[in-house]
Scaffold this active site. Structure first.
Site, short mmCIF file in Angstrom:
data_model
loop_
_atom_site.label_atom_id
_atom_site.label_comp_id
_atom_site.label_asym_id
_atom_site.label_seq_id
_atom_site.Cartn_x
_atom_site.Cartn_y
_atom_site.Cartn_z
N CYS A 16 -42.26 -46.85 -15.90
CA CYS A 16 -41.69 -45.71 -15.15
C CYS A 16 -40.18 -45.81 -15.12
O CYS A 16 -39.59 -46.78 -15.60
CB CYS A 16 -42.25 -45.66 -13.73
SG CYS A 16 -41.67 -47.00 -12.68
N CYS A 19 -38.73 -48.87 -13.61
CA CYS A 19 -38.72 -50.02 -14.53
C CYS A 19 -37.41 -50.02 -15.32
O CYS A 19 -36.78 -51.07 -15.50
CB CYS A 19 -39.88 -49.94 -15.52
SG CYS A 19 -41.50 -49.97 -14.76
N ASP A 427 -9.60 -24.24 -37.02
CA ASP A 427 -8.59 -24.49 -38.05
C ASP A 427 -9.01 -23.68 -39.28
O ASP A 427 -10.20 -23.54 -39.55
CB ASP A 427 -8.55 -25.99 -38.36
CG ASP A 427 -7.59 -26.29 -39.49
OD1 ASP A 427 -6.43 -25.86 -39.40
OD2 ASP A 427 -8.01 -26.94 -40.46
N ASP A 628 -11.02 -30.66 -39.32
CA ASP A 628 -11.57 -31.59 -40.31
C ASP A 628 -11.67 -33.02 -39.77
O ASP A 628 -12.09 -33.92 -40.48
CB ASP A 628 -10.75 -31.57 -41.60
CG ASP A 628 -9.31 -32.02 -41.38
OD1 ASP A 628 -9.00 -32.54 -40.28
OD2 ASP A 628 -8.49 -31.86 -42.30
N ASP A 632 -6.33 -32.55 -37.58
CA ASP A 632 -6.31 -31.83 -36.30
C ASP A 632 -6.60 -32.77 -35.12
O ASP A 632 -7.07 -32.32 -34.08
CB ASP A 632 -7.35 -30.70 -36.33
CG ASP A 632 -7.13 -29.77 -37.50
OD1 ASP A 632 -6.05 -29.19 -37.60
OD2 ASP A 632 -8.05 -29.64 -38.32
#
Length: 740
Positions: A16, A19, A427, A628, A632
C-alpha cells in the site's frame, strides 16, 4: 570527497501507499542519502546518495529490516523486477483462489446452518487455513511493522481479522459466558475470512491493472536485443550477452535484426528503420562512418559496427531511464497525499478504538457485538491504497503514452506545468522550418576573376561559424571551391555574424545590421534585391571586405508541412502562438503570414529571446518555449516549460523539460492535450479516493444506525475497500485505452 550518484532501484513486497512511505522514510533517514522517493505504482525507489558514505546493499539491509526488499544488482534489473512481479502476481492469484474456495462454503455455513451446534466448529476449521496460510502475509508484515513502531494496510487487515477471529473463537470455546447473561453467542468467522478473500481479490486485480500502466516501459525495453554477435580479432563471430559488450568491440548485424548498441559503421552499408527512436517513418541510408542507435532495425544490407555506447549509455537506455524517472517522480499535488498517508493508518486505528468506546458508552454491554463489528469495519474499509495509487498510476499511464508517441516528459512537475500553458513561443529555424537552409541565389558585387578568391575566404569563415545559415553557405560553396585559406583571426559577433582576417585583410559576413555597421552606405541594387528576397520569406546574408560589399546571398529554409497544422491546432486550443527569429523583419513577416502567426519578433539575439519570455510572463502568461535545446538555452531556462525539438539527440533530452523526439511540431499540441488529460485523471482519482474514505469510514462506524438501524458488515466493508483501489487504477487506464 563526495561521490553523488542517482539510481532507480526496484522495491519488492509493498502492499500500500503507507508501505511506500515506510521504505522512503527508512532510506531517507540513512547517512549519505540526499533524496529518496518511492513510487508505489511503479514499485521503484529513486535515490540520490553519496556512494562514499552509503551503498545500495546497506539500503537493501535497512529496507529488509522493515519487511520489504530492494533489487540492488545492476545487471538485468528490469528482467529481474518483471520476474519478481510475475512471481508475486501468480502467488497472489493462487492465494486468492484458495481463500475464495474456503470462504464460499464458510459463508453458506454461517447463513444456512448458523444455529446448528456443529456450525461454529466447521467454520473454525474452514477459517484457519484462510488466515494462517492464504492471508499469512498480512500478519507477517503487520508484525514487522509493529516491531518498528510503524503501521500500514497489512496492519489494518491483521488487526481487524484477528479481532473478529479471536472474538469468534472465544464464543466457540466459551459460549456459556454469554448464555449465563441471557445472550446468544455469535461467531464472525465468515467476516474474518471474507475480509482476507476480498482484500486478496482487490490486490490481485490491482496488481494486474498496475502491470498495464507500465506497458510503455516494457515496450521500450523490448526494443533492445538480449544478445549480439561480436566479431573477434580473427574475424569469426561469437554470440554474447549484451552485458558483455564493451566500447570498441565490433558487432555484426544482419538484415532484419535489431541493432544491439550505439556505434558507427566500419564495414558495409544498409538502410536502417529508426522510427522507434526518432519517429521518422522513412528508413535512413547508412554507410561507413555513419552512426546507428540501439533498438533500431537493420533493413537491407549486412554491416559491422564499432560499439561506442553500450548498456545504460545508449540513447535507447537513456530514453528508458528518463521515462522511468518521470513515471517515478512526484507531482506537486502528491505532497498533500504523502502527508495524509503518513498519519492515515494511526488515525484509522484511533477512529476504530473511538468507535468501539462510543458504542459501549452509548449502548452498554448489550451493544458489545455491534461495537466490535463497527470497530472492525472501520479498520477494514479505510483504504490508503486508493490515495497512494491516485497520482502515480495516472502519471505512469500519461507519461508512458507520451513516450509511445515520441514525446519525452522529464518529470511530473513538467507534466503538471504543461497543462497550465496558455502561450507558446516558437523559435523559427529548425522548429517551424526544416532547419536545413540552402542558398538559392547569389548577387556578386565583384568580377568573375576576383570571385574565386572571395569564395575561398567565405568558405573558410563559414566553416568555423556556428550559425545555422553558415552550413547552407558551406554546402553551396563546398563543391565549387577546392581550397580554403588559413584564417589568421576569427571573431564571432553574437547575433550579427563573424569577422575574420586573411593575409592581413579583414573580411566579415552576417546580417544587414553588420553590413550597415561596416559600410558607409549600402549599394542600392543590393538593397532592392535583398528586400525582394525577404518579401519572399528568404533570409539574406551580407559578405564584405573592409569597407566594400562583395556579395549578397538568399537562403531559404522551407517551412515544415506539419508546422501550419500545429500552429492552427494550438490556436484552436486557445493558446497564443509567438515566433522569434534572428532573421530580418520582412523574412519573419513572410513566414508568420504563411503560418498564420500574429505575434512575432525579428532580428532577436539570445538575450532578446529571454527578455521576450520575461515580458510575456510579467503580463501573466504561462509560457512554453520551443527551441533546439542549445542555441535557445537562455529562453528555455526562463520559460515555465522548456520544449526541445530533440530528433533523438541526448543533448536535447538533458536540456528540456519536454523533448519532441521527431521533427513533427504537431506533437506539441498532443503533449499539451495528454497533460490536460493526465492532470484531470489525477484530480478525479484523488477526489474519489478522499471522498471514499470520508464517506466510508463514518458509515462503517455506524453513523446510519441511530436513524436507519443499518450496520455495515465487515465483509462488505472489505469488498468496498478492494473496489476503491481497483477503481482508481482502472480510471487511470482509461487514458491508455483512449484512441486520441
Amino acid at each position: 570527497m563526495k561521490n553523488i550518484e542517482k539510481r532507480t532501484i526496484p522495491v519488492l513486497e509493498m502492499s500500500c501507499a503507507v508501505c511506500a512511505a515506510s521504505v522512503e522514510s527508512t532510506v531517507q533517514a540513512m547517512k549519505g542519502v540526499r533524496t529518496a522517493h518511492v513510487n508505489f505504482a511503479a514499485g521503484t525507489l529513486q535515490v540520490e546518495y553519496d556512494s562514499s558514505e552509503v551503498t545500495p546493499t546497506q539500503m537493501q539491509q535497512a529496507v529488509q529490516a522493515v519487511g520489504y526488499d530492494l533489487i540492488v544488482e545492476q545487471e538485468n534489473v528490469a528482467e529481474r523486477q518483471e520476474q519478481e512481479q510475475r512471481k508475486y502476481y501468480r502467488s497472489l492469484r493462487q492465494r486468492t483462489v484458495g481463500a475464495w474456495v474456503l470462504s464460499i462454503p464458510l459463508m453458506l455455513c454461517s447463513m444456512v446452518w448458523m444455529h446448528e451446534a456443529w456450525s461454529p466448529w466447521v467454520q473454525l476449521v474452514l477459517t484457519l487455513p484462510v488466515l494462517a496460510w492464504f492471508g499469512r502475509s498480512f500478519y507477517v508484515v503487520g508484525w514487522r511493522q509493529a516491531r518498528h513502531a510503524k503501521a500500514n494496510m497489512d496492519t489494518l487487515v491483521a488487526l481487524s481479522t484477528s479481532i473478529a477471529f479471536l472474538f469468534s473463537l472465544f464464543n466457540t470455546l466459551f459460549p456459556q459466558v454469554w448464555l449465563d447473561h441471557g445472550m446468544e453467542p455469535h461467531v464472525y468467522y465468515e467476516a474474518a475470512a471474507m475480509i482476507v478473500a476480498f482484500v486478496l481479490l482487490g490486490k490481485t486485480l490491482e496488481e494486474r491493472a498496475k502491470g498495464s500502466t507500465s506497458s510503455a516501459i516494457r515496450k521500450l525495453m523490448g526494443l533492445q536485443p538480449k544478445t549480439a554477435r561480436r566479431v573477434t580479432a580473427d574475424g569469426t563471430e561469437e554470440e554474447v550477452p549484451i552485458a558483455r559488450l564493451r566500447p570498441g568491440d565490433r558487432v555484426s548485424v544482419r538484415p532484419g535484426e535489431r541493432i544491439p548498441v550505439d556505434g558507427k559503421l566500419v564495414e558495409g552499408a544498409s538502410y536502417v528503420d529508426e522510427s522507434m527512436i526518432s519517429g521518422e517513418p522513412l528508413p535512413v541510408g547508412k554507410t561507413a562512418g555513419d552512426r546507428v542507435l540501439a533498438g533500431t532495425i537493420n533493413q537491407k544490407g549486412a554491416f559491422v559496427l564499432e560499439a561506442q555506447a553500450v548498456g545504460a549509455a545508449t540513447v535507447l537506455a537513456r530514453i528508458v531511464e528518463m521515462v522511468q524517472q518521470a513515471q517515478g517522480s512526484k507531482a506537486p499535488v502528491q505532497r498533500i497525499v504523502d502527508r495524509v498517508s503518513a498519519v492515515f493508518v494511526p488515525t484509522v486505528m484511533g477512529l476504530s478504538l473511538l468507535t468501539f468506546v462510543l458504542w459501549l458508552t452509548l449502548g452498554g454491554t448489550s451493544m458489545l457485538t455491534g461495537a466490535l463489528l463497527s470497530a472492525v469495519s472501520v479498520l477494514v474499509i479505510a483504504c490508503p491504497c486508493a490515495l497512494g495509487l491516485a497520482t502515480p498510476t495516472a502519471l505512469m499511464v500519461g507519461i508512458g503514452k507520451a513516450a509511445e508517441r515520441h514525446i519525452l516528459i522529464k518529470d511530473a512537475f513538467a507534466l503538471e506545468n504543461l497543462c497550465h500553458v496558455n502561450t507558446v513561443v516558437l523559435d523559427k529555424t529548425g522548429t517551424l522550418t526544416e532547419g536545413r537552409p540552402t542558398v538559392t541565389e547569389w548577387l556578386w558585387m565583384v568580377s568573375d576573376a576576383e570571385r574565386a578568391a572571395c569564395q575561398e575566404v567565405l568558405l573558410a569563415a563559414e566553416r568555423k561559424s556556428e550559425h545555422p545559415l553558415a552550413s547552407a553557405v558551406v554546402q553551396a560553396l563546398g563543391e565549387a571551391v577546392t581550397a580554403a585559406p588559413e584564417l589568421e583571426t576569427f571573431e564571432s559577433l553574437t547575433g550579427r555574424g563573424v569577422a575574420v582576417r586573411v593575409q592581413g585583410t579583414d573580411y566579415w559576413v552576417g546580417s544587414r545590421a553588420l553590413a550597415e555597421e561596416r559600410l558607409s552606405s549600402l549599394p542600392q541594387a543590393a538593397v532592392q534585391q535583398a528586400e525582394q528576397w525577404q518579401e519572399a520569406g528568404k533570409s539574406v546574408i551580407w559578405y564584405g571586405r573592409g569597407r566594400d560589399l562583395l556579395a549578397v546571398a538568399a537562403i531559404a529554409d522551407p517551412i515544415k508541412r506539419t508546422s501550419v497544422e500545429a500552429v492552427r491546432t494550438l490556436t484552436r486550443m486557445g493558446i497564443e502562438v509567438h515566433m522569434l527569429t534572428g532573421d530580418g523583419q520582412k523574412t519573419a513577416a513572410a513566414v508568420a503570414r504563411e503560418l498564420g502567426i500574429r505575434h512575432f519578433e525579428a532580428e532577436v539575439l539570445p538575450n532578446d529571446k529571454e527578455e521576450y519570455v520575461k515580458r510575456l510572463q510579467a503580463a501573466g502568461a504561462r509560457v512554453a518555449m520551443v527551441g533546439d535545446g542549445i542555441n535557445d538555452s537562455q529562453a528555455l531556462a526562463r520559460a515555465d516549460v522548456s520544449v526541445a525539438m530533440g530528433q533523438g539527440t541526448d543533448v536535447a533530452m538533458d536540456v528540456a523539460m519536454v523533448t519532441l523526439m521527431t521533427s513533427d511540431l504537431t506533437l506539441l499540441p498532443t503533449a499539451i492535450t495528454l497533460s490536460h488529460q493526465t492532470v484531470r485523471l489525477i484530480r478525479q482519482n484523488l477526489f474519489w479516493a478522499f471522498i471514499y474514505n470520508v464517506i466510508g469510514i463514518p458509515i462503517a462506524a455506524g453513523v446510519l444506525y441511530p436513524a436507519y438501524g443499518v450496520l455495515l458488515d465487515p465483509m462488505w466493508a472489505s469488498a468496498a475497500m478492494a473496489f476503491s483501489s481497483v477503481s482508481v487504477v482502472t480510471n487511470s487506464l482509461r487514458l491508455k485505452w483512449k484512441k486520441s
